[in-house]
Design a protein around this motif. Structure first.
Motif, PDB file in Angstrom:
ATOM      1  N   ASP A   1       0.817  -0.846   0.161  1.00 18.28           N
ATOM      2  CA  ASP A   1      -0.193   0.195   0.378  1.00 18.28           C
ATOM      3  C   ASP A   1       1.018   1.038   0.314  1.00 18.28           C
ATOM      4  OD1 ASP A   1      -2.295  -1.354  -0.312  1.00 18.28           O
ATOM      5  OD2 ASP A   1      -2.382  -1.458   2.166  1.00 18.28           O
ATOM      6  N   MET A   2       1.431   1.473   0.571  1.00 14.40           N
ATOM      7  CA  MET A   2       2.464   2.066   0.733  1.00 14.40           C
ATOM      8  C   MET A   2       3.385   2.501  -0.691  1.00 14.40           C
ATOM      9  SD  MET A   2       4.556   4.424   3.124  1.00 14.40           S
ATOM     10  CE  MET A   2       6.014   5.627   2.209  1.00 14.40           C
ATOM     11  N   GLY A   3       3.862   1.241  -0.890  1.00 16.40           N
ATOM     12  CA  GLY A   3       4.310   1.374  -3.030  1.00 16.40           C
ATOM     13  C   GLY A   3       3.888   2.664  -3.263  1.00 16.40           C
ATOM     14  N   ASN A   4       2.633   2.005  -3.722  1.00 19.31           N
ATOM     15  CA  ASN A   4       1.200   2.057  -4.076  1.00 19.31           C
ATOM     16  C   ASN A   4       0.893   3.491  -3.870  1.00 19.31           C
ATOM     17  OD1 ASN A   4       1.664  -0.211  -5.689  1.00 19.31           O
ATOM     18  ND2 ASN A   4       0.014  -1.175  -4.649  1.00 19.31           N
ATOM     19  N   SER A   5       1.083   4.194  -2.993  1.00 18.25           N
ATOM     20  CA  SER A   5       0.882   5.141  -3.028  1.00 18.25           C
ATOM     21  C   SER A   5       1.684   6.241  -2.831  1.00 18.25           C
ATOM     22  CB  SER A   5       0.379   5.299  -1.117  1.00 18.25           C
ATOM     23  OG  SER A   5       1.510   5.721  -0.753  1.00 18.25           O
ATOM     24  N   LYS A   6       1.833   7.885  -2.633  1.00 25.01           N
ATOM     25  CA  LYS A   6       2.359   8.877  -3.020  1.00 25.01           C
ATOM     26  C   LYS A   6       2.915   9.294  -1.922  1.00 25.01           C
ATOM     27  CE  LYS A   6      -0.797  11.507  -6.726  1.00 25.01           C
ATOM     28  NZ  LYS A   6      -1.642  12.119  -6.972  1.00 25.01           N
ATOM     29  N   LEU A   7       2.561   8.376  -0.838  1.00 26.01           N
ATOM     30  CA  LEU A   7       3.450   9.417   0.482  1.00 26.01           C
ATOM     31  C   LEU A   7       5.015   8.745   0.625  1.00 26.01           C
ATOM     32  CD1 LEU A   7       1.225   7.382   3.259  1.00 26.01           C
ATOM     33  CD2 LEU A   7       1.496   9.705   2.464  1.00 26.01           C
ATOM     34  N   THR A   8       5.885   9.290   0.626  1.00 22.30           N
ATOM     35  CA  THR A   8       6.777   9.005   1.379  1.00 22.30           C
ATOM     36  C   THR A   8       7.787   8.841   2.000  1.00 22.30           C
ATOM     37  OG1 THR A   8       7.715  11.819   1.342  1.00 22.30           O
ATOM     38  CG2 THR A   8       8.134  11.302  -0.964  1.00 22.30           C
ATOM     39  N   ALA A   9       7.404   7.991   3.508  1.00 21.90           N
ATOM     40  CA  ALA A   9       7.264   8.025   4.416  1.00 21.90           C
ATOM     41  C   ALA A   9       6.085   8.067   5.027  1.00 21.90           C
ATOM     42  CB  ALA A   9       8.424   9.726   5.073  1.00 21.90           C
ATOM     43  N   ILE A  10       6.207   6.960   6.200  1.00 23.43           N
ATOM     44  CA  ILE A  10       5.507   7.063   7.134  1.00 23.43           C
ATOM     45  C   ILE A  10       5.886   6.410   8.779  1.00 23.43           C
ATOM     46  CG2 ILE A  10       4.932   4.450   6.545  1.00 23.43           C
ATOM     47  CD1 ILE A  10       1.723   5.066   6.734  1.00 23.43           C
ATOM     48  N   ASP A  11       5.050   6.720   9.796  1.00 25.40           N
ATOM     49  CA  ASP A  11       5.560   5.990  11.030  1.00 25.40           C
ATOM     50  C   ASP A  11       4.600   5.353  11.748  1.00 25.40           C
ATOM     51  OD1 ASP A  11       8.234   6.583  10.721  1.00 25.40           O
ATOM     52  OD2 ASP A  11       8.811   8.411  10.969  1.00 25.40           O
ATOM     53  N   ILE A  12       4.743   3.990  12.387  1.00 19.48           N
ATOM     54  CA  ILE A  12       3.236   3.844  12.817  1.00 19.48           C
ATOM     55  C   ILE A  12       3.655   3.219  14.215  1.00 19.48           C
ATOM     56  CG2 ILE A  12       1.203   2.343  12.630  1.00 19.48           C
ATOM     57  CD1 ILE A  12       1.645   2.146  10.348  1.00 19.48           C
ATOM     58  N   ASP A  13       3.210   3.816  15.118  1.00 21.60           N
ATOM     59  CA  ASP A  13       3.161   3.046  16.766  1.00 21.60           C
ATOM     60  C   ASP A  13       1.959   2.550  16.931  1.00 21.60           C
ATOM     61  OD1 ASP A  13       6.149   4.096  17.292  1.00 21.60           O
ATOM     62  OD2 ASP A  13       5.506   6.058  17.807  1.00 21.60           O
ATOM     63  N   PHE A  14       1.907   1.442  16.877  1.00 16.50           N
ATOM     64  CA  PHE A  14       1.119   0.095  17.781  1.00 16.50           C
ATOM     65  C   PHE A  14       0.520   0.498  18.912  1.00 16.50           C
ATOM     66  CE2 PHE A  14       1.472  -0.740  13.464  1.00 16.50           C
ATOM     67  CZ  PHE A  14      -0.041  -0.859  12.555  1.00 16.50           C
ATOM     68  N   PRO A  15      -0.747   0.601  19.609  1.00 13.37           N
ATOM     69  CA  PRO A  15      -0.999  -0.137  21.527  1.00 13.37           C
ATOM     70  C   PRO A  15      -0.419  -1.077  21.961  1.00 13.37           C
ATOM     71  CG  PRO A  15      -3.308  -0.074  19.852  1.00 13.37           C
ATOM     72  CD  PRO A  15      -1.643   0.077  19.037  1.00 13.37           C
ATOM     73  N   ASP A  16       0.203  -2.493  20.943  1.00  9.76           N
ATOM     74  CA  ASP A  16       1.040  -3.884  21.841  1.00  9.76           C
ATOM     75  C   ASP A  16       2.367  -3.002  21.655  1.00  9.76           C
ATOM     76  OD1 ASP A  16       1.721  -3.948  18.902  1.00  9.76           O
ATOM     77  OD2 ASP A  16       1.151  -5.891  18.954  1.00  9.76           O
ATOM     78  N   GLY A  17       2.904  -1.996  21.136  1.00 11.84           N
ATOM     79  CA  GLY A  17       4.170  -1.417  21.053  1.00 11.84           C
ATOM     80  C   GLY A  17       5.101  -1.797  20.099  1.00 11.84           C
ATOM     81  N   THR A  18       4.591  -2.416  19.153  1.00 14.01           N
ATOM     82  CA  THR A  18       5.116  -2.628  17.518  1.00 14.01           C
ATOM     83  C   THR A  18       5.484  -1.351  16.920  1.00 14.01           C
ATOM     84  OG1 THR A  18       4.111  -4.881  17.858  1.00 14.01           O
ATOM     85  CG2 THR A  18       5.046  -3.750  15.118  1.00 14.01           C
ATOM     86  N   LYS A  19       6.333  -0.961  16.357  1.00 13.73           N
ATOM     87  CA  LYS A  19       6.589   0.023  15.719  1.00 13.73           C
ATOM     88  C   LYS A  19       6.962  -0.032  14.316  1.00 13.73           C
ATOM     89  CE  LYS A  19       8.208   2.808  19.867  1.00 13.73           C
ATOM     90  NZ  LYS A  19       8.545   3.343  20.412  1.00 13.73           N
ATOM     91  N   ILE A  20       6.426   0.597  12.728  1.00 13.96           N
ATOM     92  CA  ILE A  20       7.047   0.148  11.729  1.00 13.96           C
ATOM     93  C   ILE A  20       7.185   1.777  11.299  1.00 13.96           C
ATOM     94  CG2 ILE A  20       5.951   0.189   8.791  1.00 13.96           C
ATOM     95  CD1 ILE A  20       4.381  -2.153  10.933  1.00 13.96           C
ATOM     96  N   SER A  21       8.450   2.403  10.880  1.00 18.29           N
ATOM     97  CA  SER A  21       8.775   3.059   9.811  1.00 18.29           C
ATOM     98  C   SER A  21       9.522   2.691   7.903  1.00 18.29           C
ATOM     99  CB  SER A  21       9.976   3.703  11.163  1.00 18.29           C
ATOM    100  OG  SER A  21      10.249   4.884   9.830  1.00 18.29           O
ATOM    101  N   MET A  22       8.669   3.385   7.756  1.00 18.72           N
ATOM    102  CA  MET A  22       8.946   2.714   5.789  1.00 18.72           C
ATOM    103  C   MET A  22       8.872   4.143   5.949  1.00 18.72           C
ATOM    104  SD  MET A  22       6.040   0.291   4.485  1.00 18.72           S
ATOM    105  CE  MET A  22       4.862   0.590   5.564  1.00 18.72           C
TER     106      MET A  22
END
Length: 146
Positions: free
Chosen positions: A12-33
């Protein structure tokens, strides 16, 4: 987070116009792209005949490139000129190499964006007028293709 959900998020990130995203989930998982973008830029070159009458010596030197037989590829922007996509890669072109219209000649980095400069001409690279890593201005001659 499940592998399939992460994989779908990457797609989804690859197909979008976004160039960066940071997500912090309640379970402590962190994703940065972050994705790098490449912009292809082509520029037309107009040939002209210039007479040296009523010109200063500086003006004559500046126009001497126009007298060279062949097509001159000029920089379409201000930035840093690179002959290779990365420091360990081979150069896109070298003197004597035949190129076709649309072939990538170099990259100009401008504002952290890597802009591929494509050839508008078919022929042989006669001369590379700029050194790798050199700063270039708009309109600066980069290559002569004959």
């Amino acid at each position: 987070m499940e592998y399939e959900k992460i994989k779908q998020l990457m797609e989804d990130m690859g197909n979008s116009k976004l160039t960066a995203i940071d997500i912090d989930f309640p379970d402590g998982t962190k994703i940065s792209m972050k994705k790098e973008t490449t912009v292809k830029v082509t520029t037309p070159v107009v040939e002209q005949i210039i007479t040296t009458e009523n010109m200063s010596e500086e003006e004559i030197k500046e126009t001497s490139l126009d007298a060279i037989k062949g097509n001159i590829v000029k920089s379409p922007m201000v930035g840093t000129f690179y002959l290779k996509p990365s420091p360990t890669s081979e150069a896109y072109v070298e003197v004597g190499k035949n190129v076709k219209k649309g072939d990538t000649l170099c990259i100009i980095e401008a504002m952290k964006l890597m802009n591929e400069i494509e050839s508008e001409f078919e022929g042989k690279v006669k001369e590379i007028l700029v050194k790798d890593g050199e700063a270039v201005e708009y309109g600066k001659p980069l290559f002569i293709i004959e």
